[in-house]
Design a protein around this motif. Structure first.
Motif, PDB file in Angstrom:
ATOM      1  N   ASP A  75       2.941   4.810  19.213  1.00  0.00           N
ATOM      2  CA  ASP A  75       3.109   4.992  17.772  1.00  0.00           C
ATOM      3  C   ASP A  75       1.771   5.435  17.188  1.00  0.00           C
ATOM      4  OD1 ASP A  75       3.885   4.860  15.122  1.00  0.00           O
ATOM      5  OD2 ASP A  75       3.673   2.688  15.002  1.00  0.00           O
ATOM      6  N   ILE A  76       1.706   6.682  16.713  1.00  0.00           N
ATOM      7  CA  ILE A  76       0.475   7.204  16.109  1.00  0.00           C
ATOM      8  C   ILE A  76       0.760   7.487  14.649  1.00  0.00           C
ATOM      9  CG2 ILE A  76      -1.251   9.030  16.158  1.00  0.00           C
ATOM     10  CD1 ILE A  76      -0.555   9.414  19.126  1.00  0.00           C
ATOM     11  N   GLY A 130      -6.834   0.155  15.039  1.00  0.00           N
ATOM     12  CA  GLY A 130      -6.678   0.447  13.624  1.00  0.00           C
ATOM     13  C   GLY A 130      -7.933   0.919  12.936  1.00  0.00           C
ATOM     14  N   ASP A 131      -7.783   1.484  11.843  1.00  0.00           N
ATOM     15  CA  ASP A 131      -8.701   1.966  10.827  1.00  0.00           C
ATOM     16  C   ASP A 131      -9.959   2.702  11.302  1.00  0.00           C
ATOM     17  OD1 ASP A 131     -10.645  -0.168  11.175  1.00  0.00           O
ATOM     18  OD2 ASP A 131      -9.456  -1.428   9.858  1.00  0.00           O
ATOM     19  N   THR A 132     -10.664   3.266  10.343  1.00  0.00           N
ATOM     20  CA  THR A 132     -11.813   4.131  10.589  1.00  0.00           C
ATOM     21  C   THR A 132     -12.912   3.437  11.379  1.00  0.00           C
ATOM     22  OG1 THR A 132     -11.320   5.251   8.519  1.00  0.00           O
ATOM     23  CG2 THR A 132     -13.496   5.611   9.428  1.00  0.00           C
ATOM     24  N   ASN A 133     -13.509   4.191  12.280  1.00  0.00           N
ATOM     25  CA  ASN A 133     -14.626   3.747  13.118  1.00  0.00           C
ATOM     26  C   ASN A 133     -14.258   2.647  14.104  1.00  0.00           C
ATOM     27  OD1 ASN A 133     -16.403   5.580  11.881  1.00  0.00           O
ATOM     28  ND2 ASN A 133     -16.777   4.151  10.220  1.00  0.00           N
ATOM     29  N   SER A 174      -9.823  -3.706  14.957  1.00  0.00           N
ATOM     30  CA  SER A 174      -9.919  -3.197  13.589  1.00  0.00           C
ATOM     31  C   SER A 174     -11.318  -3.456  13.040  1.00  0.00           C
ATOM     32  CB  SER A 174      -8.865  -3.859  12.697  1.00  0.00           C
ATOM     33  OG  SER A 174      -9.090  -5.249  12.625  1.00  0.00           O
ATOM     34  N   ASN A 175     -11.540  -3.032  11.807  1.00  0.00           N
ATOM     35  CA  ASN A 175     -12.794  -3.272  11.080  1.00  0.00           C
ATOM     36  C   ASN A 175     -14.020  -2.694  11.773  1.00  0.00           C
ATOM     37  OD1 ASN A 175     -11.550  -4.644   8.935  1.00  0.00           O
ATOM     38  ND2 ASN A 175     -11.482  -6.516  10.149  1.00  0.00           N
ATOM     39  N   GLY A 176     -13.872  -1.528  12.396  1.00  0.00           N
ATOM     40  CA  GLY A 176     -15.014  -0.833  12.970  1.00  0.00           C
ATOM     41  C   GLY A 176     -15.491  -1.337  14.315  1.00  0.00           C
ATOM     42  N   ASP A 187      -3.661   3.540  14.128  1.00  0.00           N
ATOM     43  CA  ASP A 187      -3.667   3.787  12.694  1.00  0.00           C
ATOM     44  C   ASP A 187      -4.636   4.926  12.399  1.00  0.00           C
ATOM     45  OD1 ASP A 187      -1.880   1.706  12.160  1.00  0.00           O
ATOM     46  OD2 ASP A 187      -3.483   0.232  12.048  1.00  0.00           O
ATOM     47  N   PRO A 188      -4.553   5.534  11.204  1.00  0.00           N
ATOM     48  CA  PRO A 188      -5.471   6.620  10.858  1.00  0.00           C
ATOM     49  C   PRO A 188      -6.936   6.199  11.025  1.00  0.00           C
ATOM     50  CG  PRO A 188      -3.725   6.479   9.233  1.00  0.00           C
ATOM     51  CD  PRO A 188      -3.592   5.279  10.133  1.00  0.00           C
ATOM     52  N   GLY A 189      -7.700   7.022  11.701  1.00  0.00           N
ATOM     53  CA  GLY A 189      -9.121   6.749  11.915  1.00  0.00           C
ATOM     54  C   GLY A 189      -9.418   6.009  13.193  1.00  0.00           C
ATOM     55  N   GLY A 190      -8.434   5.359  13.797  1.00  0.00           N
ATOM     56  CA  GLY A 190      -8.632   4.671  15.065  1.00  0.00           C
ATOM     57  C   GLY A 190      -8.721   5.669  16.207  1.00  0.00           C
TER      58      GLY A 190
END
Length: 77
Positions: free
Chosen positions: A75-76, A28-31, A7-9, A51-54
């Motif tokens: 799981d998407i 997880g998460d964006t970037n 996570s966290n980019g 998660d969205p953005g991953g």
């Protein structure tokens, strides 16, 4: 390892190595990205969540799910 949460980019590249997770792989998460590269690289996990953005990027190599009970879970969100 028992689980892996990215996570966290963070950007993790396998660089031709194998990664075996006896549990959940969560991207997880964006970037945030897991890049599987190298034709002999194998990433195996009991279950996989995104998660969205991953991103999971297959440049080459193999991504597999192999739960010992016989039921893997993708799981998407």
């Amino acid at each position: 390892m028992l689980s892996l949460a990215l996570s966290n980019g963070v950007a993790l590249r396998t660089n031709g190595f194998d990664l075996s997770i006896n549990g959940r792989l969560q991207v997880g998460d964006t970037n945030t990205a897991l890049t599987i590269e190298g034709s002999s690289s194998v990433v195996s996990a009991d279950s996989i969540g995104m998660d969205p953005g991953g991103e999971i990027v297959l440049e080459s190599g193999i991504l597999s799910m192999s739960e010992e009970s016989g039921t893997g879970h993708l799981d998407i969100d």
